[in-house]
Design an enzyme around this catalytic site. Structure first.
Site, PDB file in Angstrom:
ATOM      1  N   HIS A 192      -9.283   1.290   5.501  1.00  0.00           N
ATOM      2  CA  HIS A 192      -8.342   1.101   6.448  1.00  0.00           C
ATOM      3  C   HIS A 192      -7.548   2.032   7.404  1.00  0.00           C
ATOM      4  O   HIS A 192      -8.381   3.365   7.489  1.00  0.00           O
ATOM      5  CB  HIS A 192      -6.780   1.651   5.233  1.00  0.00           C
ATOM      6  N   GLU A 205      -5.473  -5.114  11.030  1.00  0.00           N
ATOM      7  CA  GLU A 205      -4.345  -3.767  11.000  1.00  0.00           C
ATOM      8  C   GLU A 205      -3.913  -3.351  12.319  1.00  0.00           C
ATOM      9  O   GLU A 205      -4.590  -2.860  12.357  1.00  0.00           O
ATOM     10  CB  GLU A 205      -3.879  -3.427  10.169  1.00  0.00           C
ATOM     11  N   ASN A 212       0.898  -1.071  -0.181  1.00  0.00           N
ATOM     12  CA  ASN A 212      -0.217   0.111   0.145  1.00  0.00           C
ATOM     13  C   ASN A 212       1.318   1.191  -0.552  1.00  0.00           C
ATOM     14  O   ASN A 212       1.736   1.296   1.176  1.00  0.00           O
ATOM     15  CB  ASN A 212      -0.886   0.193   1.526  1.00  0.00           C
ATOM     16  N   GLY A 271       2.949   2.236  10.632  1.00  0.00           N
ATOM     17  CA  GLY A 271       4.228   2.953  10.813  1.00  0.00           C
ATOM     18  C   GLY A 271       5.397   2.938  11.936  1.00  0.00           C
ATOM     19  O   GLY A 271       5.459   4.808  12.029  1.00  0.00           O
ATOM     20  N   LYS A 298       0.035   4.253  -0.187  1.00  0.00           N
ATOM     21  CA  LYS A 298      -0.562   5.727   0.417  1.00  0.00           C
ATOM     22  C   LYS A 298       0.070   6.755  -1.149  1.00  0.00           C
ATOM     23  O   LYS A 298      -0.312   6.696  -1.202  1.00  0.00           O
ATOM     24  CB  LYS A 298       0.263   6.161   2.099  1.00  0.00           C
ATOM     25  N   GLY A 307       3.155  -1.128   4.489  1.00  0.00           N
ATOM     26  CA  GLY A 307       3.082  -0.054   4.943  1.00  0.00           C
ATOM     27  C   GLY A 307       5.004   0.308   3.556  1.00  0.00           C
ATOM     28  O   GLY A 307       5.536   0.649   2.544  1.00  0.00           O
ATOM     29  N   GLY A 308       5.680   1.340   4.740  1.00  0.00           N
ATOM     30  CA  GLY A 308       6.328   1.489   4.221  1.00  0.00           C
ATOM     31  C   GLY A 308       7.624   0.889   3.846  1.00  0.00           C
ATOM     32  O   GLY A 308       8.002   0.822   2.822  1.00  0.00           O
ATOM     33  N   GLU A 346      -5.897   4.844   8.175  1.00  0.00           N
ATOM     34  CA  GLU A 346      -5.879   6.239   7.829  1.00  0.00           C
ATOM     35  C   GLU A 346      -7.659   7.047   7.370  1.00  0.00           C
ATOM     36  O   GLU A 346      -7.931   7.794   7.799  1.00  0.00           O
ATOM     37  CB  GLU A 346      -5.242   6.100   6.599  1.00  0.00           C
ATOM     38  N   SER A 381       4.208  -2.917   9.965  1.00  0.00           N
ATOM     39  CA  SER A 381       5.407  -2.464  10.324  1.00  0.00           C
ATOM     40  C   SER A 381       5.876  -3.846  10.229  1.00  0.00           C
ATOM     41  O   SER A 381       6.844  -5.110  10.367  1.00  0.00           O
ATOM     42  CB  SER A 381       5.942  -2.005  11.716  1.00  0.00           C
TER      43      SER A 381
END
Ligand code: PGA
Length: 254
Positions: free
Chosen positions: A97, A169, A10, A175, A12, A236-237, A99, A215
């Site tokens: 999600h 999640e 993802n 993150g 983002k 993500g990251g 967020e 993470s």
């Protein structure tokens, strides 16, 4: 029951079209011609078309968008319909999600409307659930997951659930560098599968894939993915870098 793992990146609000294509070219070389896992990339809306073109010869990588609107068209400034995403060739849509929930105020009812619209259009949703740190500290993990599943998946068709994906999640792990332990992930996934079984029955609960997100890195992939009810990752990251994302795919043992 063996379920094929699904690993999704993802992105983002990162990577415009040029950077997206650059990632795909590099990733293609790293991953090779075959993989035992399903691989999905979720670029920003504006990078979907360029990504699709870059993936034209790839049978390995599928495309997701990070959101959608539930209506087919209309006066919804700034929104994107499922039909528009299908025109580009999107296979999956991430909905719910944390967020979207926390920053943009999306609730279970809205997520349910999106899930229904995706099923009606035959596009596969990746439906995110997960508790906040406060909720975990107050022993509310199960009640929060139960509510998100019961309300978010209300009146959905069992057959279409077989192709849908759930992403667990924990919000406190997104993150933050703070990953859920493999035991915490397994326990939440086991519970999620149990609730899905109560709603849709044994066939769906044994076949539906449940990703872990929060993470995920190359170093913790193998242990997380080896848990009985963990069927992949939403990254993500570490999904922004082709090297680390390809390692996450490779470290997922089938
Ligand atoms: P992270 O994000 O891997 O950077 O924690 C996961 C996600 O938000 O899906």
């Amino acid at each position: 029951m063996s379920r094929k793992p699904i690993i999704a990146a993802n992105w983002k609000m990162h990577k415009g079209p040029a950077e997206a294509v650059e990632f795909i070219e590099e990733f293609d070389n790293l991953i090779g011609d075959s993989s035992p896992v399903d691989i999905v990339l979720a670029p920003a809306f504006v990078s979907l078309s360029a990504s699709k073109q870059a993936l034209v010869n790839s049978e390995l990588v599928q495309l997701a968008s990070q959101n959608c609107h539930f209506e087919q068209q209309g006066a919804f400034t700034g929104e994107i319909s499922i039909g528009m995403l299908q025109e580009i060739g999107v296979d999956y849509v991430i909905i719910g999600h944390s967020e979207r929930r926390c920053i943009f105020g999306e609730d279970d009812g809205l997520i349910n409307q999106k899930a229904k619209a995706l099923h009606a259009a035959d596009v596969k949703p990746i439906i995110c659930i997960g508790e906040t740190l406060d909720e975990r500290d107050n022993d509310q993990v199960e009640s929060v997951l139960r509510r998100q599943l019961t309300e978010g998946l209300m009146e959905l068709d069992s057959d279409k659930m077989l192709d849908s994906v759930i992403a667990y999640e924990p919000v406190w792990a997104i993150g933050t560098g703070r990953t859920a332990s493999p035991e915490q992930a397994q326990e939440a996934h086991r519970f999620t599968r149990e609730v899905i079984g109560e709603i849709f029955g044994e066939d769906v609960s044994s076949k539906i894939r449940i990703q872990y997100g929060g993470s995920v890195k190359p170093e913790n992939t193998e242990e997380l993915m080896s848990q009985a009810d963990v069927d992949g990752a939403l990254v993500g990251g570490a999904g922004l870098d082709p090297v680390s994302f390809s390692e996450i795919c490779k470290n997922t043992k089938v």
